[in-house]
Design a protein around this motif. Structure first.
Motif, mmCIF file in Angstrom:
data_model
loop_
_atom_site.group_PDB
_atom_site.id
_atom_site.type_symbol
_atom_site.label_atom_id
_atom_site.label_comp_id
_atom_site.label_asym_id
_atom_site.label_seq_id
_atom_site.Cartn_x
_atom_site.Cartn_y
_atom_site.Cartn_z
ATOM 1 N N UNK A 25 0.842 -1.213 0.000
ATOM 2 C CA UNK A 25 0.000 0.000 0.000
ATOM 3 C C UNK A 25 0.870 1.254 0.000
ATOM 4 N N UNK A 26 1.935 1.241 0.796
ATOM 5 C CA UNK A 26 2.862 2.374 0.853
ATOM 6 C C UNK A 26 3.485 2.630 -0.523
ATOM 7 N N UNK A 27 3.991 1.575 -1.160
ATOM 8 C CA UNK A 27 4.639 1.740 -2.465
ATOM 9 C C UNK A 27 3.654 2.192 -3.538
ATOM 10 N N UNK A 31 4.101 5.575 -5.686
ATOM 11 C CA UNK A 31 4.074 5.572 -7.153
ATOM 12 C C UNK A 31 2.944 6.447 -7.710
ATOM 13 N N UNK A 32 1.840 6.509 -6.989
ATOM 14 C CA UNK A 32 0.695 7.307 -7.431
ATOM 15 C C UNK A 32 0.772 8.760 -6.963
ATOM 16 N N UNK A 76 7.724 1.033 -8.029
ATOM 17 C CA UNK A 76 8.544 0.310 -7.053
ATOM 18 C C UNK A 76 8.156 -1.161 -7.077
ATOM 19 N N UNK A 77 9.160 -2.032 -7.071
ATOM 20 C CA UNK A 77 8.941 -3.475 -7.037
ATOM 21 C C UNK A 77 9.501 -4.006 -5.723
ATOM 22 N N UNK A 98 14.035 -3.991 -2.664
ATOM 23 C CA UNK A 98 13.174 -3.283 -3.598
ATOM 24 C C UNK A 98 13.987 -2.758 -4.779
ATOM 25 N N UNK A 99 13.258 -2.474 -5.854
ATOM 26 C CA UNK A 99 13.790 -1.764 -7.020
ATOM 27 C C UNK A 99 12.870 -0.578 -7.274
ATOM 28 N N UNK A 100 13.463 0.528 -7.685
ATOM 29 C CA UNK A 100 12.660 1.679 -8.118
ATOM 30 C C UNK A 100 12.978 1.922 -9.584
#
Length: 141
Positions: A25-27, A31-32, A76-77, A98-100
């Motif tokens: 939810x945070x990511x 992203x949004x 973000x993954x 993570x990856x951005x």
């Protein structure tokens, strides 16, 4: 199996579910560029990006607004989520790689690799995020 043992066995499963959902939810909110979504996840947490800790609506709004402006569109993954439930006490720790990726170019470009370290406390049947540390192993400049 007693209901107490069954409940104890479900605690790590519920903790993992809650930790993963909170991070996702945070990511998604990041992203949004959804400030209310970010603040909903971090409402009582301190956040660090390898430096000072930020906390409270004013500080977090300032930090994330600047990041949204500078970062552009991102994805973000989340990878390899590890959840550790304290044997005694209310603590739960989530760690994840993570990856951005920047979506500002075609094709997208990876702009950061790192790890999240999230600390939660138990409140009734729910977990509350109280500390989020973002460790960047690499970042494009």
């Amino acid at each position: 199996m007693s209901s107490e043992r069954r409940a104890a066995g479900l605690r790590p499963v519920r903790a993992r579910h809650n930790v993963v959902n909170s991070l996702v939810r945070y990511l998604r909110a990041v992203d949004d560029h959804d400030m209310s979504g970010v603040l909903a996840e971090l409402r009582q947490a301190s956040v660090s990006f390898g430096g000072p800790e930020y906390r409270g609506v004013e500080e977090l709004t300032e930090v994330y607004r600047a990041a949204f402006t500078a970062g552009g569109r991102t994805r973000h993954l989340l990878h390899e989520v590890e959840v550790e439930v304290a044997a005694h006490g209310p603590g739960v720790v989530g760690r994840a790689a993570y990856q951005r990726w920047s979506l500002e170019t075609d094709p997208p470009v990876m702009t950061a690799l790192g790890r999240y370290h999230a600390v939660f406390v138990t409140e009734g049947d729910e977990l509350r995020l109280v500390r989020l540390r973002v460790d960047r192993d690499w970042q494009q400049h």
